[in-house]
Design a protein around this motif. Structure first.
Motif, PDB file in Angstrom:
ATOM      1  N   ASN A  26     -14.212 -45.355 -59.710  1.00 25.61           N
ATOM      2  CA  ASN A  26     -14.603 -46.600 -60.375  1.00 25.61           C
ATOM      3  C   ASN A  26     -16.107 -46.758 -60.403  1.00 25.61           C
ATOM      4  O   ASN A  26     -16.683 -47.285 -61.354  1.00 25.61           O
ATOM      5  CB  ASN A  26     -13.978 -47.791 -59.651  1.00 25.61           C
ATOM      6  CG  ASN A  26     -12.882 -48.448 -60.469  1.00 25.61           C
ATOM      7  OD1 ASN A  26     -12.712 -48.148 -61.648  1.00 25.61           O
ATOM      8  ND2 ASN A  26     -12.137 -49.340 -59.850  1.00 25.61           N
ATOM      9  N   GLU A  27     -16.760 -46.309 -59.346  1.00 27.13           N
ATOM     10  CA  GLU A  27     -18.214 -46.419 -59.249  1.00 27.13           C
ATOM     11  C   GLU A  27     -18.904 -45.602 -60.336  1.00 27.13           C
ATOM     12  O   GLU A  27     -19.980 -45.954 -60.809  1.00 27.13           O
ATOM     13  CB  GLU A  27     -18.660 -45.939 -57.868  1.00 27.13           C
ATOM     14  CG  GLU A  27     -20.064 -46.312 -57.497  1.00 27.13           C
ATOM     15  CD  GLU A  27     -20.357 -45.983 -56.041  1.00 27.13           C
ATOM     16  OE1 GLU A  27     -20.584 -46.915 -55.258  1.00 27.13           O
ATOM     17  OE2 GLU A  27     -20.346 -44.782 -55.692  1.00 27.13           O
ATOM     18  N   ASN A  28     -18.245 -44.503 -60.728  1.00 26.02           N
ATOM     19  CA  ASN A  28     -18.843 -43.617 -61.718  1.00 26.02           C
ATOM     20  C   ASN A  28     -18.471 -43.972 -63.147  1.00 26.02           C
ATOM     21  O   ASN A  28     -19.016 -43.410 -64.093  1.00 26.02           O
ATOM     22  CB  ASN A  28     -18.436 -42.164 -61.447  1.00 26.02           C
ATOM     23  CG  ASN A  28     -19.079 -41.618 -60.192  1.00 26.02           C
ATOM     24  OD1 ASN A  28     -20.072 -42.153 -59.716  1.00 26.02           O
ATOM     25  ND2 ASN A  28     -18.511 -40.560 -59.645  1.00 26.02           N
ATOM     26  N   LEU A  29     -17.507 -44.885 -63.295  1.00 30.86           N
ATOM     27  CA  LEU A  29     -17.112 -45.259 -64.649  1.00 30.86           C
ATOM     28  C   LEU A  29     -18.185 -46.133 -65.288  1.00 30.86           C
ATOM     29  O   LEU A  29     -18.930 -46.841 -64.628  1.00 30.86           O
ATOM     30  CB  LEU A  29     -15.781 -46.012 -64.625  1.00 30.86           C
ATOM     31  CG  LEU A  29     -14.543 -45.183 -64.250  1.00 30.86           C
ATOM     32  CD1 LEU A  29     -13.316 -46.075 -64.207  1.00 30.86           C
ATOM     33  CD2 LEU A  29     -14.329 -44.042 -65.222  1.00 30.86           C
ATOM     34  N   THR A  30     -18.254 -46.098 -66.571  1.00 29.22           N
ATOM     35  CA  THR A  30     -19.244 -46.877 -67.313  1.00 29.22           C
ATOM     36  C   THR A  30     -18.560 -47.750 -68.341  1.00 29.22           C
ATOM     37  O   THR A  30     -17.520 -47.386 -68.876  1.00 29.22           O
ATOM     38  CB  THR A  30     -20.256 -45.957 -68.029  1.00 29.22           C
ATOM     39  OG1 THR A  30     -21.122 -46.766 -68.822  1.00 29.22           O
ATOM     40  CG2 THR A  30     -19.556 -44.960 -68.950  1.00 29.22           C
ATOM     41  N   ASP A  31     -19.153 -48.897 -68.579  1.00 26.89           N
ATOM     42  CA  ASP A  31     -18.631 -49.783 -69.614  1.00 26.89           C
ATOM     43  C   ASP A  31     -19.187 -49.447 -70.986  1.00 26.89           C
ATOM     44  O   ASP A  31     -18.834 -50.081 -71.980  1.00 26.89           O
ATOM     45  CB  ASP A  31     -18.987 -51.246 -69.282  1.00 26.89           C
ATOM     46  CG  ASP A  31     -18.258 -51.722 -68.035  1.00 26.89           C
ATOM     47  OD1 ASP A  31     -18.830 -52.562 -67.319  1.00 26.89           O
ATOM     48  OD2 ASP A  31     -17.129 -51.254 -67.809  1.00 26.89           O
TER      49      ASP A  31
END
Length: 310
Positions: free
Chosen positions: A151-156
């Motif tokens: 989740n920390e590496n996901l981007t919006d």
């Protein structure tokens, strides 16, 4: 069979443009849920549930899994699992590995917050734990950790960064590396302990190598590498106390300042990895982030060691 080649054909729809890793992760995550549901009907139900879940998961997983590399996740957790706070002495990676896999695949399947998805994850665990001897109350910590890391590496971001923005991200990290080079060199100058001097000098060389790698990528992208990252930059990036005060510091205090500097470096790498970077650049940044994490952990271990001896 046709000899015509199509790049990245969707394994489920047959359409071009699918991300093979994304589809694979989605399919795996879907199979976790499908198998969990199918288990209620016995072995045949597991097979049917797994196939149906793989189809659904494959379609769902394509959206978010661009930023998930299962091989990298597995390698990351295999190296670190025994240092995690929830690790129980005597257990092996075979106990924790399935829990980590459930976490990094579950993000693509369920999305949202871990707490909201936990009931589904707990059911999936009972079907997918394999040879792990962990019950869910213990396995959940590893699953949460893997979930949080992904989740920390996901981007919006909806679209990838343009070339100028990628260069800006790399220049920011270039300054961070130069700050580390400066900070560790300064620490080496202020310790009289031979062991620490060697460690600090090696960490400085690591930062120099990382900076050179980023420098070359910036040039390849047509950018201009920044010249910053010396004393003035260090003040803003975690090495504020290093220069003037270290002459009166104990080795423990010097190590404590080093850890603060590495905390800041890690935060900047995490920030960069939240951007929609091209795959090749993301791989470079993630590799350097792992190196910064190792630096941090080594410095922290030494700091704790010197604290006990103080």
């Amino acid at each position: 069979m046709s000899d015509e080649k199509h790049d990245n054909l969707d394994l489920i729809s047959g359409e071009a443009g699918a991300h093979p890793v994304g589809t694979g992760i989605g399919a795996t995550g879907g199979a976790l849920a499908g198998a969990a549901a199918g288990t209620l009907g016995g072995p045949i139900g597991s097979v049917v549930g797994g196939v149906a879940g793989a189809v659904i998961g494959g379609l769902a997983g394509k959206a978010g899994a661009e930023l998930v590399n299962p091989t990298a996740e597995e390698a990351y957790w295999r190296e670190r699992y025994a240092t995690e706070p929830y690790y129980e002495a005597g257990r092996t990676y075979d106990d924790y590995g399935p829990a980590y896999a459930l976490g990094w695949t579950g993000v693509g399947l369920y999305g949202g917050e871990f707490d909201a998805a936990e009931p589904q994850l707990a059911r999936a665990w009972e079907a997918q734990r394999g040879r792990s001897s962990l019950a869910w109350p213990h396995a959940r910590h590893a699953t949460r950790a893997a979930w949080g890391r992904v989740n920390e590496n996901l981007t919006d971001a909806v679209v990838p960064l343009d070339n100028d923005d990628v260069i800006a991200v790399l220049n920011d990290l270039l300054e961070t590396c130069r700050d580390g080079e400066y900070g560790f060199n300064t620490c080496a100058d202020h310790t009289s302990t031979a062991q620490l001097k060697v460690v600090f000098q090696q960490r400085s060389k690591d930062c120099t190598a990382a900076a050179l790698e980023l420098y070359n990528h910036i040039l390849r992208l047509g950018g201009t590498p920044k010249d910053g990252g010396t004393a003035s930059g260090a003040i803003h990036r975690g090495w504020a106390a290093v220069r003037g005060a270290l002459s009166g510091y104990s080795d423990y205090a010097v190590l404590d300042e080093c850890e603060r500097g590495e905390d800041t470096a890690l935060a900047r790498y995490r920030k960069a990895l939240k951007e929609a970077l091209p795959a090749d650049i993301r791989a470079v940044v993630e590799g350097q982030r792992q190196g910064a994490q190792r630096n941090h952990d080594q410095i922290k271990a030494l700091r704790d060691q010197y604290k006990l001896g103080a």
